[in-house]
Design a protein around this motif. Structure first.
Motif, PDB file in Angstrom:
ATOM      1  N   ASP A   1       0.858  -1.184   0.000  1.00 33.94           N
ATOM      2  CA  ASP A   1       0.000   0.000   0.000  1.00 33.94           C
ATOM      3  C   ASP A   1       0.897   1.237   0.000  1.00 33.94           C
ATOM      4  O   ASP A   1       1.532   1.550   1.001  1.00 33.94           O
ATOM      5  CB  ASP A   1      -0.905  -0.022   1.237  1.00 33.94           C
ATOM      6  N   GLU A   2       0.951   1.957  -1.127  1.00 29.87           N
ATOM      7  CA  GLU A   2       1.882   3.075  -1.251  1.00 29.87           C
ATOM      8  C   GLU A   2       1.574   4.196  -0.263  1.00 29.87           C
ATOM      9  O   GLU A   2       2.490   4.805   0.302  1.00 29.87           O
ATOM     10  CB  GLU A   2       1.853   3.621  -2.685  1.00 29.87           C
ATOM     11  N   VAL A   3       0.293   4.451  -0.033  1.00 33.82           N
ATOM     12  CA  VAL A   3      -0.081   5.514   0.908  1.00 33.82           C
ATOM     13  C   VAL A   3       0.364   5.141   2.318  1.00 33.82           C
ATOM     14  O   VAL A   3       0.912   5.961   3.057  1.00 33.82           O
ATOM     15  CB  VAL A   3      -1.606   5.768   0.862  1.00 33.82           C
ATOM     16  N   TYR A   4       0.146   3.886   2.676  1.00 31.88           N
ATOM     17  CA  TYR A   4       0.535   3.412   4.002  1.00 31.88           C
ATOM     18  C   TYR A   4       2.045   3.455   4.150  1.00 31.88           C
ATOM     19  O   TYR A   4       2.559   3.909   5.181  1.00 31.88           O
ATOM     20  CB  TYR A   4       0.013   1.988   4.208  1.00 31.88           C
ATOM     21  N   GLN A   5       2.757   2.981   3.127  1.00 33.47           N
ATOM     22  CA  GLN A   5       4.223   2.982   3.184  1.00 33.47           C
ATOM     23  C   GLN A   5       4.756   4.394   3.355  1.00 33.47           C
ATOM     24  O   GLN A   5       5.673   4.631   4.140  1.00 33.47           O
ATOM     25  CB  GLN A   5       4.788   2.359   1.900  1.00 33.47           C
ATOM     26  N   HIS A   6       4.173   5.339   2.640  1.00 32.48           N
ATOM     27  CA  HIS A   6       4.628   6.727   2.752  1.00 32.48           C
ATOM     28  C   HIS A   6       4.398   7.246   4.157  1.00 32.48           C
ATOM     29  O   HIS A   6       5.259   7.932   4.724  1.00 32.48           O
ATOM     30  CB  HIS A   6       3.891   7.601   1.736  1.00 32.48           C
ATOM     31  N   TRP A   7       3.238   6.905   4.750  1.00 35.50           N
ATOM     32  CA  TRP A   7       2.924   7.373   6.106  1.00 35.50           C
ATOM     33  C   TRP A   7       3.932   6.809   7.109  1.00 35.50           C
ATOM     34  O   TRP A   7       4.444   7.537   7.958  1.00 35.50           O
ATOM     35  CB  TRP A   7       1.500   6.946   6.469  1.00 35.50           C
TER      36      TRP A   7
ATOM     37  N   LEU B   1       3.968   2.663  15.168  1.00 35.81           N
ATOM     38  CA  LEU B   1       3.332   3.125  13.933  1.00 35.81           C
ATOM     39  C   LEU B   1       2.421   2.052  13.352  1.00 35.81           C
ATOM     40  O   LEU B   1       1.316   2.341  12.881  1.00 35.81           O
ATOM     41  CB  LEU B   1       4.405   3.522  12.916  1.00 35.81           C
ATOM     42  N   LEU B   2       2.859   0.793  13.382  1.00 37.50           N
ATOM     43  CA  LEU B   2       2.010  -0.303  12.899  1.00 37.50           C
ATOM     44  C   LEU B   2       0.771  -0.453  13.776  1.00 37.50           C
ATOM     45  O   LEU B   2      -0.330  -0.708  13.268  1.00 37.50           O
ATOM     46  CB  LEU B   2       2.807  -1.610  12.883  1.00 37.50           C
ATOM     47  N   ALA B   3       0.936  -0.286  15.090  1.00 39.99           N
ATOM     48  CA  ALA B   3      -0.198  -0.403  16.003  1.00 39.99           C
ATOM     49  C   ALA B   3      -1.252   0.660  15.703  1.00 39.99           C
ATOM     50  O   ALA B   3      -2.459   0.399  15.749  1.00 39.99           O
ATOM     51  CB  ALA B   3       0.275  -0.289  17.442  1.00 39.99           C
ATOM     52  N   LEU B   4      -0.795   1.859  15.405  1.00 38.60           N
ATOM     53  CA  LEU B   4      -1.727   2.960  15.166  1.00 38.60           C
ATOM     54  C   LEU B   4      -2.464   2.833  13.840  1.00 38.60           C
ATOM     55  O   LEU B   4      -3.591   3.315  13.710  1.00 38.60           O
ATOM     56  CB  LEU B   4      -0.967   4.291  15.196  1.00 38.60           C
ATOM     57  N   LYS B   5      -1.856   2.189  12.866  1.00 36.68           N
ATOM     58  CA  LYS B   5      -2.447   2.174  11.522  1.00 36.68           C
ATOM     59  C   LYS B   5      -2.830   0.783  11.027  1.00 36.68           C
ATOM     60  O   LYS B   5      -3.122   0.606   9.847  1.00 36.68           O
ATOM     61  CB  LYS B   5      -1.458   2.805  10.529  1.00 36.68           C
ATOM     62  N   GLN B   6      -2.834  -0.220  11.897  1.00 38.83           N
ATOM     63  CA  GLN B   6      -3.204  -1.562  11.433  1.00 38.83           C
ATOM     64  C   GLN B   6      -4.635  -1.529  10.913  1.00 38.83           C
ATOM     65  O   GLN B   6      -5.485  -0.811  11.412  1.00 38.83           O
ATOM     66  CB  GLN B   6      -3.042  -2.577  12.551  1.00 38.83           C
TER      67      GLN B   6
END
Length: 277
Positions: free
Chosen positions: A183-189, A246-251
């Motif tokens: 996911d490009e948007v997720y990777q950028h975030w 960061l992974l916890a916040l956006k899973q």
């Protein structure tokens, strides 16, 4: 955000939230068993009562509701079998369905019917199946997540797992990262925040090994050195904890209704804390 001196009870609150989510998502007995039983979680007192009460108030879609329960021994001593003595789900909106359970007696709103439940089980998970409002609230309670990421465990190469959400100690961070790395948007975030915390990071991804394990790799570069690739085992505690947070916040699967991170400042440089906050 909770701020307080050591020993003030911040971690105790996190454990209470974790216990609530575990009890409604799995079962009360299993949740207690994982924590060493009722005796291990109640107040450290030799006096009666031996009961434990836990309630949570949440505001969802501008409506405040309360869910809670009281459990204790089904007898006169601490070693008696467990019994749910009270369980309540009420709302500030009188039109919303509710139930009040005291011992074996139920008071329910007109929209729902009483369920048959044994004295050692919570009623909400069963009642959620027959009412969309209860189901909605139950899902929110089940998806509360508490975290205290362990860099040591993240470094280890664990077998590929199938859990949909990040575990409390973040040992399966590689599995969660794998689900979102395309996911490009997720990777950028993730990268935009991670690079502010650990200078020079330009990429983070996972690869599977021939032995069925999944490893996290970081790409990092500086003014003096071209891009280098490092396995998670070579990265600092702060970098690994930051990635886990960061992974916890956006899973995504499923999204968390509440994310509680214990000791968020642990291993993070003070100059980088503002990025996480």
């Amino acid at each position: 955000v909770l701020v307080g001196r050591n020993g003030a009870g911040k971690t105790t609150l996190m454990e209470a939230i974790d216990f609530m989510a575990d009890a409604v998502n799995d079962s009360l007995l299993n949740a207690l068993d994982r924590r060493g039983g009722l005796k291990s979680i109640r107040q450290r007192s030799t006096k009666k009562p031996f009961d434990v009460s836990l309630a949570i108030v949440m505001t969802i879609q501008k409506t405040k509701f309360l869910y809670g329960f009281r459990v204790g021994p089904n007898g006169t001593n601490e070693e008696s079998s467990l019994k749910v003595k009270e369980e309540v789900l009420i709302s500030a909106d009188a039109a919303k369905p509710f139930f009040i359970r005291k011992g074996n007696k139920f008071e329910v709103s007109k929209q729902v019917s009483e369920v048959a439940v044994d004295s050692q089980s919570l009623a909400l998970p069963m009642m959620a199946a027959q009412n969309s409002h209860f189901m909605y609230l139950w899902r929110h309670l089940c998806s509360m997540r508490t975290y205290n990421p362990s860099p040591e465990l993240i470094r280890q190469e664990w077998p590929i797992g199938d859990r949909a959400y990040l575990m409390r100690d973040a040992r399966n961070a590689a599995d969660i990262l794998k689900d979102v790395q395309d996911d490009e948007v997720y990777q950028h975030w993730v990268l935009s925040h991670l690079s502010e915390i650990a200078a020079g990071i330009t990429g983070v991804y996972t690869q599977n090994t021939e032995t069925g394990r999944r490893v996290i790799y970081f790409e990092q570069s500086t003014e003096d050195l071209p891009k280098q690739t490092f396995a998670a085992s070579l990265m600092s505690d702060g970098t690994l904890r930051a990635l886990a947070i960061l992974l916890a916040l956006k899973q995504k699967k499923p999204p968390a209704s509440l994310v509680f991170i214990d000791e968020i400042e642990d291993s993070i440089h003070p100059a980088a804390m503002s990025v996480l906050i």
